[in-house]
Write a protein that holds these residues in place. Structure first.
Motif, PDB file in Angstrom:
ATOM      1  N   ILE A  79       0.832  -1.209   0.000  1.00 44.71           N
ATOM      2  CA  ILE A  79       0.000   0.000   0.000  1.00 44.71           C
ATOM      3  C   ILE A  79       0.864   1.255   0.000  1.00 44.71           C
ATOM      4  O   ILE A  79       0.800   2.088  -0.902  1.00 44.71           O
ATOM      5  N   PHE A  80       1.701   1.387   1.029  1.00 47.40           N
ATOM      6  CA  PHE A  80       2.437   2.635   1.207  1.00 47.40           C
ATOM      7  C   PHE A  80       3.577   2.827   0.205  1.00 47.40           C
ATOM      8  O   PHE A  80       4.050   3.946   0.014  1.00 47.40           O
ATOM      9  N   ASP A  81       4.031   1.753  -0.415  1.00 42.82           N
ATOM     10  CA  ASP A  81       5.102   1.873  -1.406  1.00 42.82           C
ATOM     11  C   ASP A  81       4.588   1.762  -2.839  1.00 42.82           C
ATOM     12  O   ASP A  81       5.375   1.689  -3.775  1.00 42.82           O
ATOM     13  N   SER A  82       3.275   1.750  -2.998  1.00 41.81           N
ATOM     14  CA  SER A  82       2.698   1.597  -4.332  1.00 41.81           C
ATOM     15  C   SER A  82       2.936   2.848  -5.168  1.00 41.81           C
ATOM     16  O   SER A  82       2.587   3.968  -4.777  1.00 41.81           O
ATOM     17  N   ALA A  83       3.539   2.643  -6.351  1.00 41.63           N
ATOM     18  CA  ALA A  83       3.770   3.756  -7.274  1.00 41.63           C
ATOM     19  C   ALA A  83       2.552   4.001  -8.164  1.00 41.63           C
ATOM     20  O   ALA A  83       2.499   4.999  -8.889  1.00 41.63           O
ATOM     21  N   GLU A  89      -4.825   8.205  -2.358  1.00 49.15           N
ATOM     22  CA  GLU A  89      -5.332   6.851  -2.615  1.00 49.15           C
ATOM     23  C   GLU A  89      -4.640   5.835  -1.716  1.00 49.15           C
ATOM     24  O   GLU A  89      -5.272   4.856  -1.280  1.00 49.15           O
ATOM     25  N   ARG A  90      -3.370   6.045  -1.421  1.00 49.01           N
ATOM     26  CA  ARG A  90      -2.663   5.127  -0.523  1.00 49.01           C
ATOM     27  C   ARG A  90      -3.236   5.200   0.887  1.00 49.01           C
ATOM     28  O   ARG A  90      -3.366   4.171   1.566  1.00 49.01           O
ATOM     29  N   LEU A  91      -3.555   6.402   1.334  1.00 47.33           N
ATOM     30  CA  LEU A  91      -4.156   6.551   2.665  1.00 47.33           C
ATOM     31  C   LEU A  91      -5.474   5.781   2.755  1.00 47.33           C
ATOM     32  O   LEU A  91      -5.739   5.105   3.758  1.00 47.33           O
ATOM     33  N   LEU A  92      -6.281   5.862   1.715  1.00 45.01           N
ATOM     34  CA  LEU A  92      -7.572   5.172   1.722  1.00 45.01           C
ATOM     35  C   LEU A  92      -7.417   3.668   1.513  1.00 45.01           C
ATOM     36  O   LEU A  92      -8.205   2.878   2.048  1.00 45.01           O
ATOM     37  N   ALA A  93      -6.408   3.260   0.760  1.00 44.53           N
ATOM     38  CA  ALA A  93      -6.213   1.835   0.465  1.00 44.53           C
ATOM     39  C   ALA A  93      -5.916   1.034   1.727  1.00 44.53           C
ATOM     40  O   ALA A  93      -6.170  -0.175   1.779  1.00 44.53           O
ATOM     41  N   ALA A  94      -5.392   1.695   2.737  1.00 42.41           N
ATOM     42  CA  ALA A  94      -5.098   1.000   3.998  1.00 42.41           C
ATOM     43  C   ALA A  94      -6.363   0.475   4.666  1.00 42.41           C
ATOM     44  O   ALA A  94      -6.298  -0.413   5.521  1.00 42.41           O
ATOM     45  N   PHE A  95      -7.512   0.998   4.261  1.00 45.95           N
ATOM     46  CA  PHE A  95      -8.779   0.591   4.869  1.00 45.95           C
ATOM     47  C   PHE A  95      -9.546  -0.413   4.010  1.00 45.95           C
ATOM     48  O   PHE A  95     -10.702  -0.727   4.293  1.00 45.95           O
ATOM     49  N   GLU A  96      -8.914  -0.904   2.968  1.00 46.83           N
ATOM     50  CA  GLU A  96      -9.537  -1.925   2.141  1.00 46.83           C
ATOM     51  C   GLU A  96      -9.205  -3.311   2.679  1.00 46.83           C
ATOM     52  O   GLU A  96      -8.125  -3.529   3.231  1.00 46.83           O
ATOM     53  N   LYS A  97     -10.125  -4.236   2.514  1.00 46.58           N
ATOM     54  CA  LYS A  97      -9.901  -5.600   2.980  1.00 46.58           C
ATOM     55  C   LYS A  97      -8.751  -6.228   2.200  1.00 46.58           C
ATOM     56  O   LYS A  97      -8.701  -6.134   0.969  1.00 46.58           O
ATOM     57  N   PRO A  98      -7.799  -6.857   2.893  1.00 45.26           N
ATOM     58  CA  PRO A  98      -6.669  -7.484   2.197  1.00 45.26           C
ATOM     59  C   PRO A  98      -7.151  -8.541   1.201  1.00 45.26           C
ATOM     60  O   PRO A  98      -8.132  -9.249   1.457  1.00 45.26           O
ATOM     61  N   PRO A  99      -6.494  -8.658   0.057  1.00 40.62           N
ATOM     62  CA  PRO A  99      -6.894  -9.644  -0.955  1.00 40.62           C
ATOM     63  C   PRO A  99      -6.867 -11.081  -0.432  1.00 40.62           C
ATOM     64  O   PRO A  99      -7.574 -11.939  -0.956  1.00 40.62           O
ATOM     65  N   SER A 100      -6.065 -11.337   0.598  1.00 41.77           N
ATOM     66  CA  SER A 100      -5.944 -12.700   1.131  1.00 41.77           C
ATOM     67  C   SER A 100      -7.184 -13.130   1.906  1.00 41.77           C
ATOM     68  O   SER A 100      -7.358 -14.316   2.202  1.00 41.77           O
ATOM     69  N   VAL A 101      -8.045 -12.172   2.271  1.00 42.92           N
ATOM     70  CA  VAL A 101      -9.255 -12.503   3.030  1.00 42.92           C
ATOM     71  C   VAL A 101     -10.404 -12.740   2.062  1.00 42.92           C
ATOM     72  O   VAL A 101     -10.738 -11.856   1.270  1.00 42.92           O
ATOM     73  N   PRO A 102     -11.026 -13.939   2.099  1.00 41.45           N
ATOM     74  CA  PRO A 102     -12.144 -14.214   1.191  1.00 41.45           C
ATOM     75  C   PRO A 102     -13.264 -13.194   1.372  1.00 41.45           C
ATOM     76  O   PRO A 102     -13.484 -12.695   2.484  1.00 41.45           O
ATOM     77  N   PRO A 103     -13.986 -12.845   0.301  1.00 41.48           N
ATOM     78  CA  PRO A 103     -15.040 -11.821   0.364  1.00 41.48           C
ATOM     79  C   PRO A 103     -16.094 -12.084   1.432  1.00 41.48           C
ATOM     80  O   PRO A 103     -16.615 -11.150   2.031  1.00 41.48           O
ATOM     81  N   ALA A 104     -16.408 -13.353   1.662  1.00 39.05           N
ATOM     82  CA  ALA A 104     -17.475 -13.677   2.611  1.00 39.05           C
ATOM     83  C   ALA A 104     -17.004 -13.626   4.063  1.00 39.05           C
ATOM     84  O   ALA A 104     -17.819 -13.709   4.985  1.00 39.05           O
ATOM     85  N   GLU A 105     -15.716 -13.484   4.297  1.00 44.99           N
ATOM     86  CA  GLU A 105     -15.177 -13.493   5.656  1.00 44.99           C
ATOM     87  C   GLU A 105     -14.831 -12.084   6.118  1.00 44.99           C
ATOM     88  O   GLU A 105     -14.449 -11.227   5.324  1.00 44.99           O
TER      89      GLU A 105
END
Length: 200
Positions: A79-83, A89-105
């Motif tokens: 997130i923080f090193d994303s070019a 957008e990086r500040l907000l991306a920290a609040f997104e669910k990690p891709p490793s977590v299934p959508p239903a969980e």
């Protein structure tokens, strides 16, 4: 030739024992907590003997510390090193669910918060690691807020770090995903902290 040790199930075990132990600790500590996970169970899941486990980690305390150290050593670099993202957008991306977590969980409780809650000894190396990590999250938010042009980046960084931790705890306590609400609050905080654009 070095003789391979037989694990609890009688299968031959090779050099991957350390990684299996760490993988098992990640699974069990997340699912049932640090204090509720004994070395016997951990060794059974990792398919190693206790002798092998203690050859790699002299104590459970050392294992817990290494588990935390490996969990996120660079503080959310994806997130923080994303070019590809702007600072906002990086500040907000920290609040997104990690891709490793299934959508239903729901998002699992932050392991650093869990360790700080379960370990009472403030001098414990894992507790110190949790402290340092949480300080690094606030620092990364602050750095990114400064890049975004925030008027008071330190204040915004601390607010966002607190909000992220609160969302993690509330998600665990209520078994419902609090990140979308936290993301909405974060957007308001960020917009209020950034200088208004001059009208075109």
């Amino acid at each position: 030739m070095t003789k391979l040790e037989k694990g609890p199930t009688g299968q031959r075990r090779g050099r991957g024992a350390r990684e299996r132990i760490l993988s098992a600790s990640q699974q069990l500590f997340r699912e049932q907590g640090i204090n509720n996970t004994g070395m016997d169970q951990l060794c059974a899941v990792a398919q190693v003997s206790k002798r092998t486990a203690y050859q790699h980690f002299t104590s459970k305390d050392e294992l817990v510390t290494e588990y935390l150290r490996r969990h996120d050593p660079d503080t959310m670099p994806e997130i923080f090193d994303s070019a590809e993202l702007t600072p906002r957008e990086r500040l907000l991306a920290a609040f997104e669910k990690p891709p490793s977590v299934p959508p239903a969980e729901t998002t699992p409780l932050c392991p650093f918060i869990a360790a700080a809650v379960e370990i009472n000894d403030t001098d414990h190396p894992a507790r110190r690691r949790a402290h340092d990590y949480k300080a690094s999250v606030a620092a990364r938010f602050t750095e990114t807020a400064r890049q975004a042009g925030a008027v008071e980046p330190e204040q915004l960084g601390e607010q966002l770090a607190l909000l992220l931790d609160g969302a993690s705890v509330r998600t665990r306590a209520l078994d419902t995903d609090a990140l979308p609400t936290a993301a909405a609050i974060a957007a308001v905080l960020i917009d209020n902290a950034l200088p208004a654009e001059a009208p075109g």
